[in-house]
Each structure stands twice: as structure tokens, then as C-alpha cells.
Design a protein around this motif. Structure first.
Motif, PDB file in Angstrom:
ATOM      1  N   UNK A 143       0.835  -1.208   0.000  1.00  0.00           N
ATOM      2  CA  UNK A 143       0.000   0.000   0.000  1.00  0.00           C
ATOM      3  C   UNK A 143       0.865   1.251   0.000  1.00  0.00           C
ATOM      4  N   UNK A 144       1.964   1.212   0.756  1.00  0.00           N
ATOM      5  CA  UNK A 144       2.894   2.341   0.772  1.00  0.00           C
ATOM      6  C   UNK A 144       3.538   2.547  -0.598  1.00  0.00           C
ATOM      7  N   UNK A 145       3.917   1.442  -1.248  1.00  0.00           N
ATOM      8  CA  UNK A 145       4.531   1.539  -2.569  1.00  0.00           C
ATOM      9  C   UNK A 145       3.557   2.113  -3.593  1.00  0.00           C
ATOM     10  N   UNK A 146       2.310   1.691  -3.549  1.00  0.00           N
ATOM     11  CA  UNK A 146       1.316   2.193  -4.493  1.00  0.00           C
ATOM     12  C   UNK A 146       1.072   3.679  -4.270  1.00  0.00           C
ATOM     13  N   UNK A 147       1.078   4.103  -3.014  1.00  0.00           N
ATOM     14  CA  UNK A 147       0.922   5.534  -2.736  1.00  0.00           C
ATOM     15  C   UNK A 147       2.085   6.328  -3.312  1.00  0.00           C
ATOM     16  N   UNK A 148       3.298   5.783  -3.195  1.00  0.00           N
ATOM     17  CA  UNK A 148       4.454   6.449  -3.777  1.00  0.00           C
ATOM     18  C   UNK A 148       4.398   6.473  -5.285  1.00  0.00           C
ATOM     19  N   UNK A 149       3.920   5.382  -5.879  1.00  0.00           N
ATOM     20  CA  UNK A 149       3.776   5.341  -7.330  1.00  0.00           C
ATOM     21  C   UNK A 149       2.746   6.347  -7.804  1.00  0.00           C
ATOM     22  N   UNK A 150       1.639   6.443  -7.094  1.00  0.00           N
ATOM     23  CA  UNK A 150       0.602   7.405  -7.472  1.00  0.00           C
ATOM     24  C   UNK A 150       1.157   8.823  -7.477  1.00  0.00           C
ATOM     25  N   UNK A 151       1.961   9.144  -6.493  1.00  0.00           N
ATOM     26  CA  UNK A 151       2.580  10.475  -6.441  1.00  0.00           C
ATOM     27  C   UNK A 151       3.521  10.684  -7.623  1.00  0.00           C
ATOM     28  N   UNK A 152       4.267   9.636  -7.982  1.00  0.00           N
ATOM     29  CA  UNK A 152       5.239   9.759  -9.074  1.00  0.00           C
ATOM     30  C   UNK A 152       4.565   9.872 -10.428  1.00  0.00           C
ATOM     31  N   UNK A 153       3.457   9.153 -10.631  1.00  0.00           N
ATOM     32  CA  UNK A 153       2.820   9.091 -11.948  1.00  0.00           C
ATOM     33  C   UNK A 153       2.389  10.458 -12.461  1.00  0.00           C
ATOM     34  N   UNK A 154       2.063  11.353 -11.575  1.00  0.00           N
ATOM     35  CA  UNK A 154       1.647  12.689 -12.004  1.00  0.00           C
ATOM     36  C   UNK A 154       2.772  13.438 -12.704  1.00  0.00           C
ATOM     37  N   UNK A 155       4.023  12.953 -12.518  1.00  0.00           N
ATOM     38  CA  UNK A 155       5.170  13.676 -13.061  1.00  0.00           C
ATOM     39  C   UNK A 155       6.021  12.797 -13.974  1.00  0.00           C
ATOM     40  N   UNK A 156       5.438  11.708 -14.525  1.00  0.00           N
ATOM     41  CA  UNK A 156       6.191  10.796 -15.376  1.00  0.00           C
ATOM     42  C   UNK A 156       5.705  10.839 -16.816  1.00  0.00           C
ATOM     43  N   UNK A 157       6.619  10.548 -17.730  1.00  0.00           N
ATOM     44  CA  UNK A 157       6.259  10.339 -19.131  1.00  0.00           C
ATOM     45  C   UNK A 157       6.045   8.864 -19.427  1.00  0.00           C
ATOM     46  N   UNK A 158       6.791   8.006 -18.730  1.00  0.00           N
ATOM     47  CA  UNK A 158       6.709   6.573 -18.988  1.00  0.00           C
ATOM     48  C   UNK A 158       6.974   5.803 -17.697  1.00  0.00           C
ATOM     49  N   UNK A 159       6.289   4.666 -17.545  1.00  0.00           N
ATOM     50  CA  UNK A 159       6.477   3.783 -16.398  1.00  0.00           C
ATOM     51  C   UNK A 159       6.854   2.403 -16.908  1.00  0.00           C
ATOM     52  N   UNK A 160       7.887   1.818 -16.298  1.00  0.00           N
ATOM     53  CA  UNK A 160       8.308   0.457 -16.609  1.00  0.00           C
ATOM     54  C   UNK A 160       7.969  -0.429 -15.419  1.00  0.00           C
ATOM     55  N   UNK A 161       7.299  -1.553 -15.723  1.00  0.00           N
ATOM     56  CA  UNK A 161       6.899  -2.510 -14.690  1.00  0.00           C
ATOM     57  C   UNK A 161       7.696  -3.781 -14.909  1.00  0.00           C
ATOM     58  N   UNK A 162       8.469  -4.192 -13.886  1.00  0.00           N
ATOM     59  CA  UNK A 162       9.363  -5.335 -14.028  1.00  0.00           C
ATOM     60  C   UNK A 162       9.045  -6.372 -12.958  1.00  0.00           C
ATOM     61  N   UNK A 163       8.919  -7.630 -13.362  1.00  0.00           N
ATOM     62  CA  UNK A 163       8.702  -8.725 -12.419  1.00  0.00           C
ATOM     63  C   UNK A 163       9.589  -9.880 -12.812  1.00  0.00           C
ATOM     64  N   UNK A 164      10.453 -10.308 -11.886  1.00  0.00           N
ATOM     65  CA  UNK A 164      11.460 -11.320 -12.172  1.00  0.00           C
ATOM     66  C   UNK A 164      11.280 -12.592 -11.350  1.00  0.00           C
ATOM     67  N   UNK A 165      10.899 -12.434 -10.079  1.00  0.00           N
ATOM     68  CA  UNK A 165      10.997 -13.539  -9.138  1.00  0.00           C
ATOM     69  C   UNK A 165       9.676 -14.286  -8.977  1.00  0.00           C
ATOM     70  N   UNK A 166       9.771 -15.517  -8.493  1.00  0.00           N
ATOM     71  CA  UNK A 166       8.593 -16.370  -8.350  1.00  0.00           C
ATOM     72  C   UNK A 166       7.606 -15.814  -7.322  1.00  0.00           C
ATOM     73  N   UNK A 167       8.114 -15.128  -6.303  1.00  0.00           N
ATOM     74  CA  UNK A 167       7.257 -14.462  -5.331  1.00  0.00           C
ATOM     75  C   UNK A 167       7.437 -12.956  -5.511  1.00  0.00           C
ATOM     76  N   UNK A 168       6.825 -12.406  -6.541  1.00  0.00           N
ATOM     77  CA  UNK A 168       7.157 -11.043  -6.933  1.00  0.00           C
ATOM     78  C   UNK A 168       6.460  -9.983  -6.097  1.00  0.00           C
ATOM     79  N   UNK A 169       6.919  -8.771  -6.308  1.00  0.00           N
ATOM     80  CA  UNK A 169       6.272  -7.607  -5.725  1.00  0.00           C
ATOM     81  C   UNK A 169       4.818  -7.535  -6.165  1.00  0.00           C
ATOM     82  N   UNK A 170       4.549  -7.938  -7.412  1.00  0.00           N
ATOM     83  CA  UNK A 170       3.220  -7.792  -8.017  1.00  0.00           C
ATOM     84  C   UNK A 170       2.582  -9.160  -8.223  1.00  0.00           C
TER      85      UNK A 170
END
Length: 339
Positions: A143-170
Motif C-alpha cells: 500500500x505504501x509503494x502504491x501511494x508512492x507510485x501514485x505520487x510519481x505518476x503525475x510527473x512521469x512520461x513513462x512507467x516500466x513494470x518489471x517482475x522477475x521472481x517467483x514471489x514477486x512484488x506484483x
């Protein structure tokens, strides 16, 4: 594209604002010697020797260092590291790049910094020891990470979403939360590289290789999938996800598919020993940066293809591609333009 067009595009990259959320990792390289003649006095087991340790950013971190090598000056990261020596090294490497790490959270307990070890014996990589494979992110921290992402998105041109591990962040449930957030920021171009839950993302260009394409569709992968196979099955996956698709085909090149167009580029002639570690991250970074700077899909796929060709020729390292290296490759492949 010409050299002047490539240089002009890279000038625009310097003002492009990029965010990266996902699984941040380290790649830890070292030389391993297993025949030493030494035995432990305590255990009576053979002692192996290590030398030349070198850490570089991996996973989402490698996407970031590729962005910086391309000339991106404004990059934010959203993710987690452990309260351990690898986490401190990752913070050090990101800070040296000048990356905004305000939303890279250190998890005090129960989280190992994700690490891919790369032991090299006689110049060849042998069995890895990976860290972070059992991580489980608490809901409160997500929830904290999503709040930080929401704040960042207002000032971004592009977002990259990366998932590598079997128990990922997402996880699948968290991808749904991310999807609901992204629809509120339609001006932000999104690119996703997600090994397990990529088909669940919405509103993003999904990057896959041919093996991932076959896995997502639950079909057999031919030994050498041709362009027609990639277009046919890529179209099927694109229709399922509802978004554009970027397919990497190894030395055969690259393919982009959306509702309105198809762009393909052939593989470039390469020579010598090749190392594909991190090449997919290079593709994601180059594609996202170019699209964020206003490049057309045809231009972005050409740059990404050249960037990958630069990276795979860097052996036993997590490679990147710079403007100077791209121009050198382009001039080598197109000598008539410079006569």
C-alpha cells in the motif's frame, strides 16, 4: 533512421521522465576455483576460492542502469531491498547513478535483497545461488509503494513494470490494484516485462520473448519460431491482453504488434562470443525511453534492436548500451552513409 535522427532522439531522452517499479536485484559476479588442494580444518571439506567479486544492478535495477546509459536524467524507482549487505550495495549503486530512490524501501525483517550470483569457472558461468526467492511483501508495505507510485505518476512520461521472481512484488491481486491506478494517468506510457503475471496487466505494452509467448498461450515452442509464427501467436496474445506487444526473437530480431500496425526488424549480424544476460532489460529500457521521448514504434523498435545487439556482445557482465555505442554499431552496419 540516420545518425542525425538517432542523435536528435537521444537529445530528447535527456528530458524524458521515467519511473521503474518491480523486482530490484543485484548480479554478483566472481571467479570460482574449485580445485584448490585446501581442506577446511573445521569440516574436512574441500575449500573453494573466490576472486574478483563485482556487483552490478540486475532485474529492475538493470533496467534503470540501461536507462541512465541511454541518457535518461530523471529516473525514479519504486520497490524494496533488504536490510543486508546486498541492499546497501544496491542503494550505493543507484545513488551513484543519480537515481531518485525515495520510494526504494528497506524492509527490516523477512526480506532478503534479491541477488543472482554469477560464479565463473574457467570463464563459464556455473550453478547460481539466488537470494530473495522466498520473499513475501506485506500488504501494508505494498500500500505504501502504491501511494508512492501514485505520487510519481503525475510527473512521469513513462512507467516500466518489471517482475522477475517467483514471489514477486506484483501478485495477480496486486496487478489488479496497479491496473486501477494506471487508468487514472492516461498520459503515462507503460511498458511491462513480467514473467508470470504479464497477461494480467492492462494499458501497457507487454514485452515477451518467444518462450514466454508460448508459455502464456500454453502452446509448444518450435525450435526456430519464424516471423509468421510470432505474428500469428502474438496477435492472439495481444487480443487476449488488449494491449500492444513487443516480442524479442533473439538473433532473429524483434517484432511490435498493436491494433493498428505491425513493425518488425531483422536480427543484426553479430560476431564473437555472446552473452544474453540482461539483454531483455536493455530492450525494455530502450523501447520505453524512446516511446517516452515521442519516437514512433518503428523508430523505437529499431533502437531497441540495436541496443540489444550492443549488450549481448559484452561478455560476463550485465551490459548496457550508450549513444556512442549505438552510433558506432549503426555506422559499422551502414558504412555508405558516411562516405
Amino acid at each position: 533512421m540516420t545518425t542525425s535522427e538517432i542523435s536528435t532522439l537521444f537529445e530528447q531522452l535527456t528530458t524524458t521522465r521515467v519511473g521503474v517499479i518491480g523486482d530490484f536485484a543485484l548480479d554478483l559476479y566472481f571467479t570460482l576455483q574449485t580445485t584448490t588442494g585446501e581442506r577446511s580444518l573445521e569440516t574436512n571439506l574441500d575449500v573453494f576460492w573466490g576472486s574478483r567479486p563485482a556487483a552490478s544492478l540486475g532485474g529492475a535495477g538493470n533496467v534503470v542502469q540501461n536507462l541512465m546509459a541511454l541518457g535518461i536524467a530523471n529516473c525514479r524507482v519504486i520497490g524494496c531491498v533488504g536490510n543486508d549487505l546486498f541492499g546497501r550495495e544496491m542503494q550505493f549503486l543507484l545513488n551513484n547513478l543519480g537515481v531518485d530512490t525515495a520510494q526504494l524501501h528497506t524492509v527490516a525483517n523477512g526480506w532478503d535483497t534479491c541477488v543472482y550470483t554469477k560464479p565463473l569457472r574457467a570463464g563459464q558461468e556455473v550453478n547460481r545461488i539466488d537470494f530473495g526467492v522466498a520473499n513475501q511483501l506485506p500488504d501494508a508495505l505494498f500500500t505504501t509503494l502504491i501511494a508512492g507510485l501514485q505520487e510519481a505518476l503525475a510527473d512521469l512520461d513513462v512507467l516500466i513494470i518489471n517482475q522477475q521472481f517467483a514471489n514477486p512484488l506484483l501478485t495477480p491481486e496486486r496487478v489488479a490494484v496497479l491496473n486501477a491506478l494506471l487508468v487514472r494517468f492516461p498520459h503515462v506510457r507503460c511498458v511491462a516485462d513480467m514473467r508470470d503475471v504479464g497477461t494480467l496487466i492492462r494499458g501497457a505494452t507487454l514485452k515477451v520473448n518467444t518462450a514466454e509467448l508460448a508459455k502464456f498461450l500454453a502452446i509448444d515452442l518450435p525450435h526456430s519460431p519464424d516471423l509468421d509464427w510470432c505474428i500469428r501467436n502474438g496477435t492472439t496474445l495481444r487480443e487476449q491482453t488488449g494491449g500492444p506487444l513487443l516480442i524479442t526473437r533473439g538473433q532473429a530480431g524483434m517484432l511490435y504488434l498493436d491494433e493498428h500496425e505491425t513493425q518488425s526488424v531483422a536480427g543484426l549480424p553479430l560476431w564473437g562470443e555472446l552473452d544474453t544476460v540482461g539483454a531483455g532489460d536493455t530492450v525494455v529500457a530502450a523501447w520505453a525511453a524512446c516511446r517516452g521521448a515521442g519516437a514512433t514504434p518503428a523508430q523505437a523498435v529499431q533502437i531497441a534492436n540495436m541496443a540489444a545487439a550492443v549488450t549481448v556482445q559484452k561478455v560476463n557482465q550485465t551490459g548496457t548500451a550508450s549513444l556512442a555505442e549505438l552510433l558506432l554499431l549503426y555506422e559499422t552496419l551502414n558504412p555508405m552513409e558516411h562516405r
